[in-house]
Structures are given as structure tokens and as C-alpha cells.
Design an enzyme around this catalytic site. Structure first.
Site, PDB file in Angstrom:
ATOM      1  N   LYS A 108       0.858  -1.136   0.075  1.00 51.15           N
ATOM      2  CA  LYS A 108      -0.047  -0.072   0.086  1.00 51.15           C
ATOM      3  C   LYS A 108       0.955   1.084   0.062  1.00 51.15           C
ATOM      4  O   LYS A 108       1.656   1.447   0.807  1.00 51.15           O
ATOM      5  CB  LYS A 108      -0.841  -0.063   1.417  1.00 51.15           C
TER       6      LYS A 108
HETATM    7  O1  G3P Z   1      -8.491   1.918   4.123  1.00 52.08           O
HETATM    8  C1  G3P Z   1      -8.691   3.004   4.460  1.00 52.08           C
HETATM    9  C2  G3P Z   1      -9.451   3.370   5.564  1.00 52.08           C
HETATM   10  O2  G3P Z   1      -9.024   2.650   6.616  1.00 52.08           O
HETATM   11  C3  G3P Z   1      -9.834   4.807   6.071  1.00 52.08           C
HETATM   12  O3  G3P Z   1     -11.159   4.696   6.957  1.00 52.08           O
HETATM   13  O4  G3P Z   1     -12.660   5.201   8.691  1.00 52.08           O
HETATM   14  O5  G3P Z   1     -10.317   6.070   8.863  1.00 52.08           O
HETATM   15  O6  G3P Z   1     -11.611   6.889   7.010  1.00 52.08           O
HETATM   16  P1  G3P Z   1     -11.421   5.798   7.893  1.00 52.08           P
END
Ligand code: G3P
Length: 238
Positions: A108
Site C-alpha cells: 500500500k
Molecule cells: O483503508 C482506509 C480506511 O481505513 C480509512 O478509513 O474510517 O479511517 O476514514 P477511515
């Protein structure tokens, strides 16, 4: 005479790859949650990021690497492991080490200039990548040009900023279909079940979700009421 480029659009919907169904990844580094999703039988992979690793108390290079291997041993799908470096040389070094950990690892890489260079480098070497922190169609186009395996538009964070994240998924879908880009749209930052359903409507290849959002797909009160009635009628018939 050259033929015009004909996008896939047919009757307001898109005829996409008939060879694969939408996939569900779980967006966590929590091994119990990964096991629970795996036990449900619908898990196709896992995404992690440094914040999710920190949330599980996984610190230090050796522990982080072992944790990725532990995750790979639960699922048979792709597991995204994020680089910490932000310069090309550092990302290449880290990414190669991560990819060497396990065949399921997808490196990633953040959507920055050196990140794009690194994605191109990895792509040329056959190392699979997930371009993360994508918030615009232009970024997604660049990631596809560099040969990213996955691109991760962050739906929830766009919604948090008064911009419809689902519009971005649909826009990327259109662009990728116009030119047959093979980069897969991995909808990320999913917060709830409707995000998953809408992603399916607009044609995201993958949704990476919290366990709660996946389990939320089970819910409907009429299902519970209907089942209770079936069981009551069965019992009254004995
Ligand atoms: O994979 C990326 C994701 O985990 C981001 O999620 O909820 O932190 O915006 P969030």
C-alpha cells in the site's frame, strides 16, 4: 477509419467484467474480527493502515511484519500492508521487504509524487500495489497509469467533508471502463452498510469495510419477524 472509443455504458448501467463478483475486504488489523469475517465465508481480503495497526497495539518492525503474516494465515485473499516512507528509495526498500513476507501481500503506497514513481517501479517488477489516500478522479487516473493493482478512494472521509464519496467511485468507474484500465477500485473508508450497497450499484470492484458494516447487511426487522412467525407456527403444529 478509426473506430470511436465506445465505453461500456449500456442502458444506464455498466456491463463490467463478468468473471468476477464484487469482493469484500475487511478494513482492520484486529485478528478476532478478521477470523469472524472469515468464518462467515464472505471474506476476500484484508486492508490495514498504520492507524489500524496502532489501534491494535502493534508496534515495531518485527511485530508489524509478524502481524501481516498472521493475517495472511487467516485469509486466503489479498492483504494490504502500507509503507511508512514517503521517499521513492524508502518506499521501494520497504515495499520489497513487505512483498517478500507473503505472496498475498499487496504493497500500500500513498498518493504522492514519489508514491506514483514507486507504484510504477513495483508494477514493472510484478509487485502488486494499492494506491491509498485517493480523493479525486485525477489521482485515480494517475494511479492507473502507473499500474496500480488497486486504487483506494476514501468514501467516508469525503462524505465527512461535504463531498459525495459515491460520486467519486462512479467517476473512477467511468474513466477506468472508458480505457479498460485493469486497476481495481477498492472503495475504502466505508462507514456503514449503505456505503457497501451503493458501492455495488456503481460498480466498485472491492469494498473494504469494518466488520460492523458487513454484519449490518444481515439486518432487516421483517426477516426477524418473519422467522419468529415461521418458528411459532411450526411449534403450534406439533
Ligand atoms: O483503508 C482506509 C480506511 O481505513 C480509512 O478509513 O474510517 O479511517 O476514514 P477511515
Amino acid at each position: 477509419m478509426s473506430m470511436p472509443c465506445v465505453p461500456f455504458k449500456v442502458f444506464g448501467t455498466f456491463a463490467r467484467n463478468p468473471n468476477h463478483a464484487m469482493r469484500f475486504f475487511i478494513d482492520t488489523a484486529n485478528l478476532d474480527q478478521i477470523r469472524e469475517a472469515q468464518d462467515l465465508g464472505v471474506l476476500d481480503g484484508v486492508t490495514t493502515n498504520p492507524s489500524l495497526m496502532a489501534k491494535e497495539g502493534i508496534h515495531g518492525e518485527a511485530r508489524v511484519k509478524q502481524h501481516y503474516i498472521d493475517i495472511c494465515n487467516i485469509t486466503s485473499g489479498d492483504v494490504s500492508a502500507e509503507v511508512i516512507s514517503t521517499d521513492f528509495a524508502g518506499m521501494v526498500k520497504e515495499g520489497e521487504a513487505l512483498a517478500a513476507l507473503h505472496p498475498q501481500i499487496v504493497v500500500k503506497v500513498p498518493m504522492i509524487k514519489d508514491g506514483i514513481k514507486a507504484i510504477k517501479y513495483f508494477s514493472d517488477k510484478g509487485i502488486r500495489t494499492n494506491c491509498t489516500l485517493v480523493f479525486s478522479a485525477g489521482q485515480a487516473l494517475l494511479a492507473a497509469k502507473a499500474g496500480a493493482t488497486y486504487v483506494s478512494p476514501f468514501l467516508g472521509r469525503l462524505d465527512d467533508n461535504s463531498q459525495d464519496g459515491m460520486d467519486l467511485i462512479a467517476q473512477i468507474r467511468l474513466i477506468y471502463d472508458n480505457y479498460f484500465f485493469e486497476t481495481q477500485i477498492l472503495a475504502a473508508s466505508i462507514r456503514h452498510t449503505m456505503h457497501i450497497v451503493k458501492c455495488a450499484e456503481v460498480g466498485a470492484d472491492v469494498a473494504t469495510c469494518p466488520l460492523s458494516a458487513i454484519l449490518g447487511l444481515l439486518n432487516h426487522p421483517l426477516t426477524d419477524i418473519g422467522l419468529a412467525k415461521f418458528l411459532a407456527d411450526y411449534a403450534s403444529n406439533k
